[in-house]
Design a protein around this motif. Structure first.
Motif, short mmCIF file in Angstrom:
data_model
loop_
_atom_site.label_atom_id
_atom_site.label_comp_id
_atom_site.label_asym_id
_atom_site.label_seq_id
_atom_site.Cartn_x
_atom_site.Cartn_y
_atom_site.Cartn_z
N GLU A 202 -6.37 17.59 135.06
CA GLU A 202 -6.04 17.82 136.36
C GLU A 202 -4.61 18.26 136.65
OE1 GLU A 202 -8.16 17.87 138.50
OE2 GLU A 202 -9.88 16.43 137.91
N ILE A 236 -5.25 10.23 145.76
CA ILE A 236 -6.02 11.48 145.20
C ILE A 236 -6.72 12.10 146.66
CG2 ILE A 236 -6.54 10.43 142.89
CD1 ILE A 236 -9.10 9.54 143.76
N LEU A 240 -11.59 14.60 144.90
CA LEU A 240 -11.43 14.05 143.60
C LEU A 240 -11.96 12.67 143.79
CD1 LEU A 240 -8.02 14.55 141.53
CD2 LEU A 240 -10.60 15.62 141.41
N LYS A 243 -15.65 12.79 143.23
CA LYS A 243 -15.95 13.62 141.94
C LYS A 243 -15.73 12.32 140.77
CE LYS A 243 -13.57 16.59 138.75
NZ LYS A 243 -12.55 17.70 138.52
N TYR A 244 -14.75 11.45 141.00
CA TYR A 244 -14.36 10.44 140.00
C TYR A 244 -15.41 9.12 140.39
CZ TYR A 244 -10.22 12.68 138.54
OH TYR A 244 -9.24 13.71 138.04
N GLN A 281 -4.23 17.58 143.00
CA GLN A 281 -5.03 17.00 143.98
C GLN A 281 -4.51 15.17 143.50
OE1 GLN A 281 -8.63 17.86 145.18
NE2 GLN A 281 -9.04 19.33 143.69
#
Lengths: 879, 109
Positions: A202, A236, A240, A243-244, A281
């Protein structure tokens, strides 16, 4: 009594005769005469004359020259039915328009298709331009937000988006012009590891908490006031977070960045809008930079400028940027640098609106390109309108009977005009609808080309809607007004007799002019396309001065010397790899640092800046950079020896290259010996001239590894490379890229431009051809009899073809005379940006005219062959 | 309808046309007005008013015979139409009504 004395002044009578409306003259002149006589009798001649003139002056009023109203004339019809109400007629107009368009199908199709193409391009271009202009326009008080940038005044001025690390603090505490000051450092491509052991690459931003009070990036979770306060806080984006962590709560989760930072998510930001250039991000407190990348904040150093170390400020209301530029920032230079250096380091404010566009400060888009596109869009719409005007005026003659009948039945000019405009509006509206759909469908392609996130939706975008509305009006008027006027002007008797011909000299010359304009636009675009294509091919195939084939570049995430040497020895053992080198930047790269140089025993720094590459001893042999004097660098991890390029030798004012060998040089504060001179190579893109360069060993700066690989067994080599690499850097993510792709990336934007301009040129040619085809088919029907007669009298097919061809050849040549100087001027302007560029020779222009000629003749020929092959008996017998 | 609205000067001109009956033309109207209004009236104003009245269809016009007095040019003669008469009567009625509503003491100054 002599009658003469009783005559009023003759000139006055003539004046009234000139200005008064005809139906009033009799009465007025009579009245004036009568009054004159009476006054003459009563007051004498002089007074009568005076009164006479006064009367004339008082008569002057619009009513004096207004024509007699129609209704005063006796009419067979009731008075109020003689002016048709255009709104009431609309129904009828639309009905007739649809009938007409149905009847003349090819005419309708040609016009609709060409308008559709033109409008679709215009819509796309409009959205693209609007998208770019909307960058960063959502921040409150955006007019007061600025970025401080550095101007490095060497021999030439170099611009840098970054500022020395202590700048933010100095600006904040020493002067009271800013409301808020936010420092931010961008670190691209860091490895983020999650507790679940997933790893991602990232871009990270290290920012002051003030950053979020300058810019509108709202938090949707967590408190804004403590967002970036704690040492280990991290923000974040929502995207993100999903996504995480999927659906589980992101706040409170831990992240590890590279190997150095353990962070806890304290807030979630709303997703970044598409129209911002801030793409990181993950936001981390600025203070963490010390732990993560100490080299960026090395000892509060005023002497280094890193482009990623940026500083944004929001000025207090009422404080102008100009005053800050002339007082505060120079004062900062003067207090923090000694006399010599303060001349070199100057700082300025860059308005936020400029950030996206300033190419010298790493802007993303050149405004020049946007303007070019806007012009192209305008020209495309224009060509489509020209088509319409051409075809419609040609058609007008064929419609003369209809017009005649309508006029004989009492249609007035206005009514005929509006009827034609309705027809145009029907076509234009259809074209607009199809065009918007087309533009909508092509958005993904454009997005992919430019790597942007454009969307076209006229239903929630008022600007686009307004644009479409005005475009429709403009198109309808541009294309409908002239033919409409021509139609409405026909004399009914002449029109009914069918004696109107297209050879009315005025109309025809206008049509010729329009065709010339169309050809010129197409040729201009073709010339542009050809020149761009040549230049880009030249850039990509030019001898850049180094070898770029079969080289793979692998980033080195951690430049500890021990790891690098371990990696080196491992890689050297792999069979498919022929050579390994470590360096900070590959041979062609715009990311390169510059510094001052002090040479030999000269007391002062040189006046020029020298670019620095950190490379090991394998760099020069691997990229096959020719060594002109001296020897290559010896293996080392610290700065001991320097290689210079030819330009540096010249800039130092040395007579021969050997003069430099063995001399000492202090570059960027490090002393070393010059051991060799390399041939100049293009270490940046061809846009910039080759500048002085030095290469030196500096282990701590190596960020990449170049591998010459054997292409025959590439995939397995890369697989083995990955395993070796992962052993040494277990916490990082392996990526690789090819050197030649790297070089290509330097010209990516140009390639995209070329592709787009090619597409637009194709559209322009296509639209032009459609118009031409329509015009020729019309001519063919008009000239059917003439061709018949000619054939009966023994003309060959080729003669008939020539009849059509010579006319268009003439127009084409005139268009070429217009387009070539313009094209030369435009392309020269564009080429001037490249330090190494082609000279557009006559070949390009000849090619351009050949292409248009070929396309035009193909279009004209196709239809005219059919006309010339027609049996004369058929054409002559029909009446 | 807009046309029935009579301006003050229009009303005076219309009344004059009615008064002159068969010989109402611009100079004739001008002279009568000069006399009755006690102020000079320009030919242009009379012309324009007559034109306006004709557009409102309150008068119609025809050309009379040519005369030497007019340098061989004919007069345009005006006649009040039925609409014109109605408009005059309406104006008079309104005035009368208003007068009737004024009490004796209204002008007691």
């Amino acid at each position: 009594m002599k009658p003469k004395t009783f005559q009023p002044p003759r000139w006055a009578e003539r004046l009234i005769g000139r200005i008064a409306a005809s139906h009033l003259q009799e009465e007025i002149l009579g009245d004036l005469f009568e009054l004159f006589q009476k006054r003459n009798r009563r007051f004498g001649l002089f007074a009568a004359q005076l009164f006479y003139m006064l009367d004339i002056v008082l008569l002057i009023h619009p009513r004096l020259w207004r024509r007699a109203p129609e209704k005063v004339k006796p009419s067979l019809y009731p008075a109020n039915s003689s002016t048709p109400n255009p709104i009431a007629m609309l129904n009828n107009y639309i009905k007739v328009a649809f009938r007409k368009l149905n009847r003349h199908k090819s005419y309708t199709v040609i016009n609709t298709v060409s308008l559709t193409m033109g409008i679709a391009c215009a819509v796309l271009i409009f959205s693209l331009v609007k998208y770019h202009l909307s960058f960063e326009d959502f921040h409150t008080g955006k007019d007061r937000i600025f970025r401080i940038y550095s101007e490095l005044h060497g021999e030439k001025i170099a611009y840098n988006t970054g500022v020395p690390n202590p700048m933010g603090q100095a600006f904040r505490s020493e002067y009271a012009v800013a409301e808020t000051v936010g420092r931010i450092a961008f670190l691209p491509k860091r490895v983020v590891s999650l507790p679940s052991n997933n790893r991602f690459e990232e871009d990270i931003a290290f920012a002051d908490p003030e950053f979020f009070s300058i810019f509108n990036f709202p938090l949707i979770e967590g408190s804004a006031s403590h967002a970036l306060q704690g040492q280990n806080a991290a923000l974040i984006t929502e995207q993100l977070a999903r996504k995480y962590f999927g659906h589980s709560d992101a706040v409170g989760q831990t992240l590890r960045i590279d190997d150095s930072l353990m962070l806890q998510v304290t807030g979630v930001l709303a997703d970044l809008p598409d129209n911002t250039d801030f793409r990181s991000q993950i936001f981390v407190p600025f203070g963490n930079l010390q732990r993560h990348s100490p080299w960026m904040v090395e000892k509060d150093w005023w002497m280094s400028v890193n482009k990623e170390m940026q500083c944004f400020v929001r000025l207090k209301p009422g404080i102008s940027a100009a005053s800050v530029n002339t007082t505060v920032l120079p004062a900062i230079s003067n207090t923090h640098y000694d006399k010599e250096a303060s001349k070199y380091f100057r700082f300025k404010l860059q308005p936020l609106a400029d950030v996206h566009f300033n190419m010298e400060l790493r802007g993303k888009t050149d405004k020049k390109n946007l303007y070019t596109f806007a012009w192209i869009g305008f020209f495309l719409v224009l060509t489509a309108c020209v088509n319409f005007v051409n075809l419609a005026t040609a058609q007008a003659v064929a419609r003369s009977r209809e017009i005649g009948v309508r006029k004989a039945l009492g249609s007035q000019r206005g009514a005929l005009f509006w009827q034609f405009m309705t027809e145009t509006a029907v076509i234009a509206t259809a074209a607009l609808v199809v065009a918007v759909a087309l533009a909508y469908l092509s958005v993904p392609v454009v997005n992919q080309l430019f790597e942007i996130n454009l969307s076209i939706n006229p239903f929630n975008d008022t600007y686009l809607l307004a644009f479409l509305g005005s475009l429709l009006v403009v198109v309808v008027f541009c294309s409908g007004a002239y033919p409409g006027l021509i139609l409405a002007r026909f004399q009914p008797v002449v029109a009914l007799k069918g004696k109107l011909t297209q050879s009315s000299p005025h109309g025809f010359s206008l049509r010729k002019g329009l065709v010339v304009g169309q050809f010129a636009i197409s040729q201009l675009l073709i010339i542009g396309t050809l020149v761009m294509a040549h230049q880009l091919r030249y850039s990509q195939q030019a001898n850049l001065g180094f070898e770029k084939n079969a080289v793979v570049i692998v980033p080195v995430p951690d430049n500890q010397t021990s790891k690098i040497s371990a990696l080196k020895s491992e890689l050297n053992r792999l069979s498919g790899i022929e050579n390994v080198t470590f360096f900070d930047t590959p041979p062609a790269s715009d990311a390169i640092g510059r510094s001052n140089i002090q040479f030999d025993t000269r007391p002062e720094h040189e006046q020029f800046m020298i670019s620095i590459k950190a490379v090991d001893n394998q760099y020069v042999p691997m990229f096959k950079i020719p060594l002109l004097a001296g020897r290559n660098l010896n293996p080392s991890d610290t700065i001991r020896e320097y290689l210079l390029n030819e330009t540096a030798i010249k800039a130092l004012g040395l007579k021969t290259m050997d003069d430099a060998i063995g001399k000492a040089a202090t570059i960027n504060g490090r002393r070393g010996t010059v051991v060799g001179v390399v041939k100049d190579f293009h270490f940046r893109s061809l846009r910039t001239a080759i500048e002085p360069l030095c290469m030196t060993t500096r282990g701590e700066a190596y960020g990449s590894c170049g591998l010459k690989i054997n292409l025959s067994d590439m995939s397995s080599t890369i697989a083995r490379l990955q395993t070796e690499w992962a052993k040494i850097y277990p916490s990082s993510i392996f990526t690789y890229r090819f050197m030649d792709e790297d070089v290509e990336r330097l010209y990516k934007l140009d390639n995209v431009l070329l592709r787009l301009i090619q597409a637009f040129a194709a559209v322009a040619i296509f639209v032009g051809c459609l118009g031409l085809y329509g015009l020729v088919s019309f001519m063919a029907t008009q000239k059917a009899k003439e061709i018949g007669v000619r054939k009966v009298l023994g003309a060959k097919t080729s003669d008939v073809l020539w009849l059509f061809g010579k006319e268009f050849l003439q127009l084409l040549l005139i268009a070429f005379l217009l387009a070539s100087p313009l094209g030369w001027w435009f392309t020269n302007n564009w080429l001037r940006d490249f330090a190494y560029h082609i000279e557009p020779g006559p070949g390009i222009f000849v090619l351009a005219i050949m292409i248009t000629m070929f396309v035009a003749f193909f279009t004209v020929g196709f239809r005219s062959i059919r006309a010339s092959l027609a049996n004369p008996i058929k054409t002559l017998r029909s009446e | 309808m807009k046309g029935t609205q009579l301006g003050e000067f229009e009303e005076v001109v219309l009344l004059t046309v009615a008064m002159l009956h068969d010989n109402a033309y611009s100079v004739g109207v001008l002279e009568v007005l000069d006399e009755h209004l006690g102020r000079p009236v320009s030919l242009g104003v009379v012309h324009r008013t007559l034109q306006r009245l004709e557009e409102k269809k309150l008068v119609v016009s025809r050309f009379g015979e040519a005369s030497a007095e007019r340098g061989g040019r004919s007069k345009r003669l005006f006649t009040v139409t039925y609409e014109g008469e109605l408009a005059l009567r309406e104006a008079r009625r309104i005035r009368n009504q208003l007068w009737a509503g004024i009490s004796e003491t209204a002008f007691g100054h």
